[in-house]
Design a protein around this motif. Structure first.
Motif, PDB file in Angstrom:
ATOM      1  N   GLU A  85       2.643   9.286 -13.743  1.00  0.00           N
ATOM      2  CA  GLU A  85       3.195  10.354 -14.359  1.00  0.00           C
ATOM      3  C   GLU A  85       3.653  11.460 -13.570  1.00  0.00           C
ATOM      4  O   GLU A  85       4.550  11.989 -13.645  1.00  0.00           O
ATOM      5  CB  GLU A  85       2.027  11.097 -15.301  1.00  0.00           C
ATOM      6  N   ALA A 130       6.487  18.252 -14.932  1.00  0.00           N
ATOM      7  CA  ALA A 130       5.496  18.142 -16.263  1.00  0.00           C
ATOM      8  C   ALA A 130       6.194  18.431 -17.328  1.00  0.00           C
ATOM      9  O   ALA A 130       6.925  19.429 -17.251  1.00  0.00           O
ATOM     10  CB  ALA A 130       4.178  19.044 -15.861  1.00  0.00           C
ATOM     11  N   TYR A 148      -4.264  10.013 -19.133  1.00  0.00           N
ATOM     12  CA  TYR A 148      -2.796  10.071 -18.109  1.00  0.00           C
ATOM     13  C   TYR A 148      -2.575  11.605 -17.715  1.00  0.00           C
ATOM     14  O   TYR A 148      -2.368  11.921 -16.658  1.00  0.00           O
ATOM     15  CB  TYR A 148      -1.580   9.707 -19.264  1.00  0.00           C
ATOM     16  N   LYS A 149      -2.931  12.389 -18.664  1.00  0.00           N
ATOM     17  CA  LYS A 149      -2.213  13.985 -18.185  1.00  0.00           C
ATOM     18  C   LYS A 149      -3.310  14.699 -17.616  1.00  0.00           C
ATOM     19  O   LYS A 149      -2.941  15.311 -16.635  1.00  0.00           O
ATOM     20  CB  LYS A 149      -2.270  14.764 -19.836  1.00  0.00           C
ATOM     21  N   GLN A 150      -4.418  14.240 -17.586  1.00  0.00           N
ATOM     22  CA  GLN A 150      -5.667  14.803 -16.616  1.00  0.00           C
ATOM     23  C   GLN A 150      -5.355  14.262 -15.278  1.00  0.00           C
ATOM     24  O   GLN A 150      -5.427  14.865 -14.027  1.00  0.00           O
ATOM     25  CB  GLN A 150      -6.958  14.568 -17.071  1.00  0.00           C
ATOM     26  N   TYR A 161      -4.492   8.878 -23.802  1.00  0.00           N
ATOM     27  CA  TYR A 161      -3.375   9.876 -23.564  1.00  0.00           C
ATOM     28  C   TYR A 161      -4.007  10.975 -22.483  1.00  0.00           C
ATOM     29  O   TYR A 161      -3.138  11.483 -21.591  1.00  0.00           O
ATOM     30  CB  TYR A 161      -2.895  10.257 -24.549  1.00  0.00           C
ATOM     31  N   GLN A 162      -5.221  11.582 -22.850  1.00  0.00           N
ATOM     32  CA  GLN A 162      -5.768  12.707 -22.160  1.00  0.00           C
ATOM     33  C   GLN A 162      -6.041  12.031 -20.631  1.00  0.00           C
ATOM     34  O   GLN A 162      -5.855  12.818 -19.762  1.00  0.00           O
ATOM     35  CB  GLN A 162      -7.006  13.254 -22.909  1.00  0.00           C
ATOM     36  N   GLU A 220      -2.242  13.386 -14.049  1.00  0.00           N
ATOM     37  CA  GLU A 220      -1.246  14.039 -13.490  1.00  0.00           C
ATOM     38  C   GLU A 220      -1.443  15.319 -12.968  1.00  0.00           C
ATOM     39  O   GLU A 220      -1.041  15.773 -11.870  1.00  0.00           O
ATOM     40  CB  GLU A 220      -0.129  14.035 -14.749  1.00  0.00           C
ATOM     41  N   GLN A 223       4.571  18.194 -23.251  1.00  0.00           N
ATOM     42  CA  GLN A 223       3.521  17.462 -23.991  1.00  0.00           C
ATOM     43  C   GLN A 223       2.402  17.533 -22.968  1.00  0.00           C
ATOM     44  O   GLN A 223       1.009  17.537 -23.181  1.00  0.00           O
ATOM     45  CB  GLN A 223       3.671  16.134 -24.275  1.00  0.00           C
ATOM     46  N   HIS A 224       2.694  17.456 -21.791  1.00  0.00           N
ATOM     47  CA  HIS A 224       1.467  17.585 -20.551  1.00  0.00           C
ATOM     48  C   HIS A 224       0.735  18.868 -20.894  1.00  0.00           C
ATOM     49  O   HIS A 224      -0.454  18.935 -20.806  1.00  0.00           O
ATOM     50  CB  HIS A 224       2.198  17.595 -19.389  1.00  0.00           C
TER      51      HIS A 224
END
Length: 1003
Positions: free
Chosen positions: A177, A183, A216-218, A213-214, A220, A186-187
């Motif tokens: 990601e 970013a 993925y973003k954490q 999905y959380q 990133e 949605q991030h």
């Protein structure tokens, strides 16, 4: 074929080594069907580093994708300080619906999956789905996976460390990601919500959200922290230090030269320092708007007032089971008058196979016609449901359109506007006249379009698109399409993400959601905005004709921001009395809410902005890889088989002794064809019967059409232990048999939930049983037909709702000597009722019958069916069986109570109350020669007593009842423990207490 295709192939492979078809054994299998609707004419575009697989209809998109891949290759080569020593196969699909048909993975692909990297052959598989910006980002994301995998394998091999370890999932997805681009909004949505809702997971506990999905973003966010705090070079050093320790925490400590928990704490403080000041100025959606949905998640709301004055809010959602369309009645203050009820049941049959829950809006006409989209077979269709009459009115399907999103009614309810993707993979705006069946294409270009909304006067269609000079960077603005002359005009312009426009009842305002860059470059929350639709102030407006290449537009428009939330709002809808309903994201779930007094919010000076609509007139286009001068080559796809797996096996069996074998599997690049071969030997080491005991099978499977078929040849020889053979001694069913044969099968899916399967085999069988003085030769022809249905929902421990059933008819005969001739009938029905959100009552009924000469025995007993009795202790040519379970939760997240359970991925412990019963019988269970050997039997009771003494239960009804525990390990292994009492003689006599421990899913 089925999602668990490999399991199916293995079952077929082993059964083909015998003379009977699958049905006679009862080795049928459930599962939904993965259907290949389209016959793609695959081509290959060869670039410097890639083989791009595509079909001619999407050639332009394939050329874009090739350019994106070559561009990111050069970048990642430097980032990873490594080069790939192979060409990367990259398979493109024009839409998500085409992508769902891929055979590269046997599993089902849900909405929202943007692509995947398959490491067995190094394949990258990506759909376009209308959004070129997202297409480019996913290409970059998956290429990071390709380089990460290559880098790790090379590091481990260079240091002579076994390649049996890898980076944590949060690391691999987080870095993909982070290096796929800046970013996105949605991030920020996910991170803001996690921090505000106290759901942010510390670094040391990231395994708790593995795969979400959380995560993925954490992940990133963590790499942005590493880059800003320690330097981006430390990311690569982590990969290069992986060989030093199996514990990735230790690898992190070696790289960053500090304790892992210190790093985790620094990251936590870094995140809070950045985001807490923003959260102080924002409100959670639940603090500014009342909720209309409470269970599960809900999205895409619409509103309708019935002729009798009843008001309802309608939305798509999921309350922990199937996705449906729900309706909740509200009063004049928009307070729910009761629980939401299912209006349209989804995901149970082919008509409403799947909703696009987060991608496709619904709309209601003035006279109560609800328009919505579902996947139905090969493509999306538009359904119309009459809310007043509570019935379906029509379904509209378009042969040339694949994916359809967000249908919107015109004012008089006779026409629809929607976005659609055709075979080319580009998104365009369409209208459809429901009275004349006229389909009209309004746009025809490579720009993305979304969320059409018809103006109250019927002249304009508002939509969102990236067709501006700044759209090249992924910004989306609002436009209106003038249906009188085909001109497109701006509503907003600039560095924004504007989505989901909806008109006010008087047509004076356009409401939408938007996220905008803040002073530090990070995206704001996605808030609700309103645009004043009076003519913009400033110079004369020059409309933008569709055919113009450099339009000029100047002016200023007034925008009002109605909310300032912590996370995001979606899909606002203006009601006829001035309220607004919308979906919001909070505590990692989507909820439908309502906002009142909108006029007062619009009038508030602090929420008003003036937006400059001046455009430079420039348009954008991504570069395409095309032409021989760019070093590309186009060839037709030809199937070439490559090795998937090769494995040897050696086993010690108390009956057969030491046995050995090997298996290999090959498939083509697209996963459409498989060749499977296996060899094994049951001869005792050192004996002379090696050749006589040699067995082999070769089979081939074709999965590239709607009907999947396979065929193969086999040779089975040597000792055989088979308790289902009626000629074998019951106490020690060991004999020799040699079989030569061939078999074919066809599986035709009627829908995602139902299929017909045909099997046929022809084999020469030479069976020798010295103890019974049997020497039988037969040319066996076996045929079967099965009908299987499965729409069950599954949880960690097995099915929780729905129905599964299978019905089979088969016939086996000796076409040469008539030594064998028997029929087989099997019926199996399993129902699962959710009697509470987390409580399931499961019921299983099964009947099996073989009748005729040499008809085989069915078996039962053990943890799979009749609990409390020994494995295969119950045998008979005819059998019925039933099982019932009440399944309920006991402990959620037991790792919080017993921390040592956390590394095993145990998410819950469930309980069960069970009851089993079975009865097996034969017309003549013991043959005349066997009677004589045992001295004969005077009556049935004596024969049954004989069988009981030898644990061969036949001719009586058996049963068991008790309690059980279920626990899932690592998300894939279910441990089962049952404690109960078994019963004999039709439950008239209690037998012994039993305990059984096993692993495997519930039925």
């Amino acid at each position: 074929m089925k999602a668990h295709r490999w399991l199916a192939l293995l079952i077929v492979a082993f059964v083909w080594s015998d003379q009977a078809a699958i049905a006679q054994y009862g080795l049928y299998h459930f599962g939904r069907n993965k259907i290949q609707y389209d016959d793609f004419d695959w081509q290959i575009l060869k670039t410097e580093h890639f083989d791009i697989y595509y079909y001619p209809e999407m050639q332009e998109l394939a050329e874009y994708g090739a350019s994106f891949a070559e561009e990111v290759y050069d970048e990642l080569e430097h980032r990873f300080n490594t080069s790939l020593n192979h060409r990367v196969p990259m398979i493109f699909y024009a839409s998500n619906l085409h992508f769902k048909q891929t055979n590269v993975t046997p599993g089902f692909i849900p909405d929202g999956v943007g692509g995947f990297f398959e490491f067995l052959k190094g394949r990258v598989v990506i759909p376009a789905n209308g959004n070129i910006h997202q297409f480019k980002r996913v290409v970059r994301h998956e290429m990071v996976h390709v380089f990460t995998y290559a880098k790790v394998i090379r590091v481990l091999r260079d240091h002579r460390v076994p390649t049996d370890r890898f980076l944590p999932l949060w690391f691999t997805e987080g870095i993909a990601e982070y290096w796929s681009g800046p970013a996105e909004h949605q991030h920020e949505m996910v991170i803001r919500d996690a921090l505000f809702s106290n759901m942010f997971v510390p670094l040391e506990n990231m395994y708790r959200i593995s795969g979400s999905y959380q995560m993925y973003k954490q992940g990133e966010a963590f790499f942005r922290f590493i880059s800003e705090t320690y330097g981006e070079e430390k990311i690569l050093e982590m990969m290069e230090n992986l060989w030093r320790d199996r514990d990735f925490r230790r690898v992190t400590e070696i790289t960053l030269q500090e304790d892992f928990l210190v790093t985790a704490d620094r990251w936590d403080k870094w995140m809070r320092k950045i985001y807490y000041p923003r959260l102080q100025e924002a409100d959670a959606p639940s603090l500014i708007a009342d909720g209309l949905s409470y269970r599960g998640f809900a999205s895409k709301p619409v509103y309708y007032r019935y002729n009798d004055g009843t008001r309802k809010v309608i939305y798509t959602g999921n309350e922990g089971s199937y996705s449906n369309v729900f309706a909740v009645e509200v009063d004049t203050a928009f307070v729910p008058a009761g629980k939401a009820k299912v209006l349209i049941r989804g995901e149970r049959d082919n008509r409403f196979e799947a909703f696009h829950l987060f991608e496709s809006q619904m709309d209601v006409s003035e006279d109560g016609k609800l328009a919505f989209v579902t996947k139905s077979g090969a493509r999306d269709v538009v359904h119309v449901f009459d809310l007043e009459a509570d019935k379906m009115l029509a379904t509209y399907e378009f042969d040339d359109l694949i994916a359809i999103y967000s249908p919107a009614w015109n004012p008089d309810g006779t026409g629809l506007a929607f976005m659609s993707i055709d075979q080319s993979g580009f998104a365009d705006l369409y209208t459809y006249d429901t009275q004349t069946a006229a389909l009209r294409k309004l746009t025809d270009d490579h720009y993305d379009v979304r969320d059409p909304a018809w103006s109250p006067d019927g002249r304009y269609i508002a939509f969102t698109s990236d067709r501006t000079a700044v759209g090249h960077h992924g910004y989306y603005n609002l436009f209106i399409y003038d249906l009188t002359d085909g001109h497109i005009e701006y509503v907003t312009y600039g560095q924004r993400k504007d989505f989901a426009p909806t008109w006010s009842p008087d047509g004076q305002h356009l409401m939408f959601t938007s996220a905008v860059p803040e002073h530090d470059g990070r995206w704001s929350a996605q808030d609700i905005w309103v645009a004043d639709m009076s003519p913009p102030s400033g110079p004369q407006i020059a409309s933008t004709a569709l055919v113009d290449t450099k339009p000029v537009f100047q002016g200023r428009r007034t925008l009002h921001r109605l909310t300032k939330v912590t996370s995001a709002t979606f899909d606002p809808q203006w009601t006829d009395d001035g309220n607004v309903i919308f979906a919001s994201f909070e505590q990692f779930r989507f909820t439908v809410r309502q906002l009142d007094d909108v006029d007062a919010l619009i009038a508030a000076p602090k929420n008003t902005e003036r937006v400059d609509l001046t455009d430079t007139g420039e348009r954008w286009a991504f570069e395409r890889t095309e032409g021989e001068d760019l070093g590309t080559e186009r060839v037709r796809y030809r199937r070439k088989y490559q090795l998937d797996i090769a494995q040897g096996a050696l086993s010690q069996n108390p009956v057969l002794g030491t046995t050995g074998g090997a298996m290999v599997a090959f498939s083509d690049m697209l996963g459409d064809e498989f060749i499977y071969a296996t060899v094994f030997n049951t001869g005792t080491a050192g004996n002379r019967d090696f050749l006589e005991s040699f067995s082999a099978m070769v089979s081939r499977y074709h999965l590239n059409g709607r009907a999947n078929f396979g065929y193969g040849i086999y040779r089975f020889g040597g000792l055989r232990y088979d308790i289902t053979d009626p000629d074998a001694p019951s106490e020690f069913p060991l004999f020799t048999e040699t079989i030569w044969g061939a078999q074919g099968m066809v599986s035709y899916p009627l829908s995602m939930f139902r299929r017909i399967e045909l099997n046929t085999s022809l084999s020469w069988s030479d069976k020798n049983i010295p103890i019974r003085q049997i020497d039988r030769q037969a040319l066996l022809l076996s045929n079967s037909i099965s009908l299987t249905h499965d729409n069950a929902l599954y949880s960690y421990n097995g099915p929780i709702q729905g129905r599964r059933s299978s019905f089979t008819l088969a016939y086996t005969t000796d076409v040469l000597n008539s030594n064998v001739s028997y029929y087989s009938l099997i019926g199996d029905v399993r129902n699962y009722w959710r009697i509470a959100p987390r409580v399931t009552f499961a019921s299983w009924g099964q009947a099996r019958m073989n009748f005729g000469r040499e008809s085989r025995l069915y078996v039962a007993g053990g943890s799979w069916d009749l609990r409390g009795f020994g494995f295969f202790d119950v045998r008979g040519q005819k059998m019925w069986f039933t099982s019932h379970e009440l399944r309920f939760p006991l402990v959620d997240f037991p790792g919080l109570i017993l921390p040592f359970l956390q590394p095993f991925g145990i998410v819950n412990i469930k309980g069960a109350l069970f009851f089993d019963a079975a009865h097996a019988w034969n017309d003549e269970y013991f043959r005349e020669d066997y009677r004589n050997a045992e001295g004969g039997f005077d009556d049935a009771e004596a024969r049954n007593n004989f069988s009981r003494d030898r644990n061969l239960f036949a001719g009586e009804t058996l049963g068991s009842a008790g309690v059980g525990l279920r626990m899932n390990l690592f998300g894939g292994i279910v441990l089962r423990y049952d404690y109960g009492r078994r019963y004999r003689d039709g439950f008239e006599r209690q037998d012994k207490v039993f305990r059984q421990f096993f692993f495997g899913y519930n039925f």
